[in-house]
Design an enzyme around this catalytic site. Structure first.
Site, PDB file in Angstrom:
ATOM      1  N   ASP A 105      43.899  23.559  32.289  1.00 54.83           N
ATOM      2  CA  ASP A 105      43.539  24.616  33.235  1.00 54.83           C
ATOM      3  C   ASP A 105      44.816  25.398  33.560  1.00 54.83           C
ATOM      4  O   ASP A 105      45.740  24.867  34.169  1.00 54.83           O
ATOM      5  CB  ASP A 105      42.964  23.989  34.512  1.00 54.83           C
ATOM      6  N   ASN A 132      45.755  34.720  27.426  1.00 53.64           N
ATOM      7  CA  ASN A 132      44.445  35.367  27.403  1.00 53.64           C
ATOM      8  C   ASN A 132      43.475  34.835  28.453  1.00 53.64           C
ATOM      9  O   ASN A 132      42.518  35.524  28.819  1.00 53.64           O
ATOM     10  CB  ASN A 132      43.833  35.183  26.001  1.00 53.64           C
ATOM     11  N   ALA A 133      43.684  33.627  28.951  1.00 54.06           N
ATOM     12  CA  ALA A 133      42.723  33.000  29.853  1.00 54.06           C
ATOM     13  C   ALA A 133      42.438  33.887  31.062  1.00 54.06           C
ATOM     14  O   ALA A 133      43.353  34.433  31.679  1.00 54.06           O
ATOM     15  CB  ALA A 133      43.244  31.643  30.315  1.00 54.06           C
ATOM     16  N   SER A 184      43.834  44.263  31.288  1.00 57.32           N
ATOM     17  CA  SER A 184      42.508  44.873  31.309  1.00 57.32           C
ATOM     18  C   SER A 184      42.620  46.319  31.746  1.00 57.32           C
ATOM     19  O   SER A 184      43.543  46.690  32.484  1.00 57.32           O
ATOM     20  CB  SER A 184      41.587  44.120  32.276  1.00 57.32           C
ATOM     21  N   TYR A 197      39.829  41.093  40.730  1.00 55.37           N
ATOM     22  CA  TYR A 197      40.137  41.041  39.292  1.00 55.37           C
ATOM     23  C   TYR A 197      41.125  42.151  38.919  1.00 55.37           C
ATOM     24  O   TYR A 197      42.104  41.916  38.200  1.00 55.37           O
ATOM     25  CB  TYR A 197      38.839  41.189  38.508  1.00 55.37           C
ATOM     26  N   SER A 198      40.875  43.357  39.436  1.00 50.07           N
ATOM     27  CA  SER A 198      41.763  44.491  39.155  1.00 50.07           C
ATOM     28  C   SER A 198      43.167  44.234  39.688  1.00 50.07           C
ATOM     29  O   SER A 198      44.166  44.552  39.034  1.00 50.07           O
ATOM     30  CB  SER A 198      41.198  45.775  39.768  1.00 50.07           C
ATOM     31  N   ALA A 199      43.245  43.667  40.897  1.00 54.29           N
ATOM     32  CA  ALA A 199      44.556  43.375  41.488  1.00 54.29           C
ATOM     33  C   ALA A 199      45.333  42.391  40.630  1.00 54.29           C
ATOM     34  O   ALA A 199      46.546  42.546  40.409  1.00 54.29           O
ATOM     35  CB  ALA A 199      44.377  42.825  42.904  1.00 54.29           C
ATOM     36  N   LYS A 201      44.990  41.841  37.356  1.00 52.66           N
ATOM     37  CA  LYS A 201      45.377  42.452  36.092  1.00 52.66           C
ATOM     38  C   LYS A 201      46.480  43.499  36.281  1.00 52.66           C
ATOM     39  O   LYS A 201      47.353  43.659  35.422  1.00 52.66           O
ATOM     40  CB  LYS A 201      44.154  43.075  35.412  1.00 52.66           C
TER      41      LYS A 201
END
Length: 310
Positions: A105, A132-133, A184, A197-199, A201
């Protein structure tokens, strides 16, 4: 001091514009020639050691297959050991001479140290780290009841990559290796329901940009900006029911993986896939308000009406 800043605020943009008029054409020509040269002389990864996180499905799975076709030795990392075993078996059939699977993990630093150590102890070296995870969890920010519920998004998508890079860097430096960081398009586009998620990436992109400067030529860094890629994570019902995807044509995970490996072997610093998504960079810089409106109307439909209070 205020006068100096006022003066620079007027002069510096003018000087920068003039400089770009003279500098940009030869610079773009240089980049084109460099791209052509690197395309004809890509890195040969046959026999080299490639560690891929998040290799049990999606882009990571197809990256394993693409590196296998080129004869690379693979260390595959993910939480699902059964899926890793299936991916490893197929990678061997496609041409990888040796595949090591490591259930782990990436959000746990001790796991990251372990999988890097296991890969290096088994193969004797490390040439590519493919970070990539990733996980995703969607919600409008105002609908979130517990911010802490989204801690795993940052732990996996950002810190998981940081931990891996930290432990792998000394080994990559020895072989003048490379880090391929899968970010992303959400890292710079204002996607609704993706704020956490955006933060993560966006932080990932900034982190590896700084790391590229620190590493210099010792370790190459390729930052990958995928757009809409048809992975299991995107195709699941819970995602497609939250986001309108009809207006954004996507790409297969296999096609994306092929482009990533080509870009990594060329030594690209950035790779946006599909390539036409780079247009959104210009929209972000030149007319951010238009991009904001586009993302809201296209991806979530009409704005929510304000709640009435009695």
């Amino acid at each position: 001091m205020d006068f100096i800043h006022q003066f620079l605020s007027i002069i510096f943009p003018l000087l920068t514009t003039l400089l770009l008029l003279f500098f940009l054409p030869p610079y773009l020509l240089f980049k084109l020639l460099s791209y052509i040269l690197r395309s004809f002389r890509p890195e040969n990864v046959a026999g080299k050691v490639v560690l891929i996180t998040g290799a049990s499905s999606g882009i990571g799975e197809h990256l394993a297959y693409e590196y296998a076709r080129k004869g690379a030795r693979l260390a595959l990392v993910a939480r699902r050991e059964d899926r890793l075993t299936e991916v490893a078996d197929k990678a061997r059939r496609l041409g990888s001479p040796d595949v090591l699977i490591i259930p782990a993990d990436v959000s746990k630093p001790e796991h990251c140290k372990t999988f890097v150590d296991q890969a290096v102890n088994y193969f004797g070296c490390l040439d590519h780290l493919v970070s990539n995870a990733a996980v995703i969890r969607l919600s409008m920010f105002e609908d979130v009841t517990q911010i802490s519920d989204f801690g795993g998004v940052m732990s996996t998508n950002f810190w998981g990559s940081v931990y891996g890079a930290h432990f792998a860097a000394p080994h990559l430096r020895k072989n003048r290796g490379k880090i391929i960081a899968i970010a992303s398009i959400a890292g710079f586009m204002p996607f609704p329901k993706h704020c956490f998620y955006s933060a993560a990436k966006a932080a990932l992109i900034s982190f590896y940009e700084a790391l590229r400067v620190e590493f210099g030529s010792d370790i190459g860094v390729t930052i990958v900006i995928p757009g809409l890629i048809y992975t299991d994570m995107v195709l699941q019902q819970s995602y497609s029911s939250e986001i309108q995807l009809d207006f954004l044509p996507g790409q297969s995970a296999e096609g994306c993986a092929k482009a990533i490996v080509r870009g990594a072997c060329r030594g690209d610093t950035y790779l946006t896939e599909p390539a036409w998504y780079r247009t959104f960079w210009l929209l972000k810089m030149l007319c951010p308000e238009l991009l904001d409106s586009f993302c809201r109307l296209v991806l979530i439909g009409k704005p929510r009406s304000a709640k009435k209070t009695s």
